[in-house]
Design a protein around this motif. Structure first.
Motif, short mmCIF file in Angstrom:
data_model
loop_
_atom_site.label_atom_id
_atom_site.label_comp_id
_atom_site.label_asym_id
_atom_site.label_seq_id
_atom_site.Cartn_x
_atom_site.Cartn_y
_atom_site.Cartn_z
N SER A 26 116.17 77.25 58.23
CA SER A 26 117.29 76.35 58.47
C SER A 26 117.77 76.33 59.92
CB SER A 26 118.46 76.73 57.56
OG SER A 26 118.82 78.08 57.78
N ASN A 27 117.43 77.36 60.68
CA ASN A 27 117.97 77.47 62.03
C ASN A 27 117.04 76.79 63.04
OD1 ASN A 27 119.15 78.15 64.44
ND2 ASN A 27 119.22 80.35 64.05
N SER A 28 117.45 75.65 63.53
CA SER A 28 116.61 74.90 64.48
C SER A 28 116.44 75.66 65.79
CB SER A 28 117.19 73.52 64.73
OG SER A 28 118.52 73.62 65.22
N SER A 30 115.59 78.76 65.94
CA SER A 30 114.62 79.84 65.75
C SER A 30 113.40 79.63 66.63
CB SER A 30 114.22 79.93 64.28
OG SER A 30 115.29 80.44 63.52
N ASP A 31 112.99 80.71 67.25
CA ASP A 31 111.94 80.65 68.26
C ASP A 31 110.70 81.43 67.88
OD1 ASP A 31 111.12 80.28 71.21
OD2 ASP A 31 111.09 82.46 70.97
N SER A 52 107.45 79.31 68.70
CA SER A 52 107.77 77.90 68.47
C SER A 52 107.00 76.96 69.38
CB SER A 52 109.27 77.67 68.63
OG SER A 52 109.69 78.01 69.93
N LYS A 68 107.91 72.26 63.22
CA LYS A 68 109.30 72.38 63.67
C LYS A 68 110.12 71.15 63.30
CE LYS A 68 107.80 73.22 67.84
NZ LYS A 68 106.37 73.57 67.54
N THR A 69 109.46 70.02 63.13
CA THR A 69 110.17 68.79 62.81
C THR A 69 110.90 68.90 61.49
OG1 THR A 69 108.53 67.50 64.03
CG2 THR A 69 109.93 66.31 62.47
N LYS A 71 111.15 71.92 59.91
CA LYS A 71 111.51 73.33 59.79
C LYS A 71 110.78 73.98 58.62
CE LYS A 71 116.14 72.88 60.14
NZ LYS A 71 116.49 71.53 60.63
N GLU A 92 112.50 84.79 60.58
CA GLU A 92 112.70 83.97 61.77
C GLU A 92 113.74 84.63 62.66
OE1 GLU A 92 115.36 80.48 61.14
OE2 GLU A 92 115.10 80.97 59.01
#
Lengths: 113, 115
Positions: A26-28, A30-31, A52, A68-69, A71, A92
């Motif tokens: 859920s966390n955009s 996140s790397d 990422s 990533k688009t 998630k 993540e």
């Protein structure tokens, strides 16, 4: 370990099949993403990771895909073996510098001989 | 190279007793994490240390829980007094943050049963 399987999604496959385990995060921000494998009575073990700036990474019999688009993270296991039976967790972290991981709920993989 | 070492592996105690869980991180690792795993809540981060200093203890359930890291090779998680709802598997994990990876290495866990 704990009988977490009672509350987990379960994937049942035959030996030799390819397995795909999915994870939504859920966390955009996140790397960095990691897949862990936890066998009964043991601690989680590192399988494979991906940053990422990549969308695919391959290891021995395992591949991690990152979208990533939407998630979404997936773990592909080729030629699944009975020894692959375990609970699989995705984790993540944002690039916080202190490595705090957020773990998913896990998926139980059952491999029949 | 030895992995993360935890002791005891199993602990059974009665409600109200003090419980101390121990962890030895991998040599050279400078961050240490304590997790709790239950059926209902999955894997939860309780507290983590960086260079022996507690950084974030927001996951510690209540004042009955305390953790210390007196040196780079040893940490304890203490529950006093213990309650049946503390029954869980407690994991310790460590990482060397200077090498640019966030992969945590877990110990085998301590299965705690509070009667």
């Amino acid at each position: 370990g704990e009988s977490v399987g009672l509350h987990l999604p379960t994937l049942s496959v035959q030996e030799g099949d390819n397995s795909i385990i999915n994870c939504a995060y859920s966390n955009s921000a996140s790397d960095y993403f990691i897949w862990y494998k936890q066998e009964s009575g043991k601690g989680p073990q590192f399988i494979i990771d991906i940053r990422s700036n990549m969308d695919k990474r391959q290891g021995q019999r395992v591949t991690v895909l990152l979208n990533k688009t939407v998630k979404h993270l997936s773990l592909q296991i080729a030629a699944t073996q009975p020894g692959d039976s375990a609970v699989y967790f995705c984790a993540e972290t944002p690039n916080s510098g202190y490595s705090t991981l957020t773990f998913g709920k896990g998926t139980m993989l059952l491999v029949s001989p | 190279d030895a992995g993360v070492i935890q002791s005891p592996r199993h602990e059974v105690t009665e409600m109200g007793q003090e419980v101390t869980l121990r962890c030895k991180p991998i040599s050279g690792h400078n961050s240490l994490f304590w997790y709790r795993q239950t059926m209902m809540r999955g894997l939860e981060l309780l507290i983590y240390f960086n260079n022996n200093v507690p950084i974030d203890d927001s996951g510690m359930p209540e004042d009955r829980f305390s953790a210390k890291m007196p040196n780079a090779s040893f940490s304890t998680l203490k529950i006093q007094p213990s309650e049946p709802r503390d029954s869980a598997v407690y994991f310790c994990a460590s990482i060397r943050t200077s090498i640019g990876t966030d992969t945590q290495y877990f110990g085998p866990g301590t299965r705690l049963t509070v009667l």
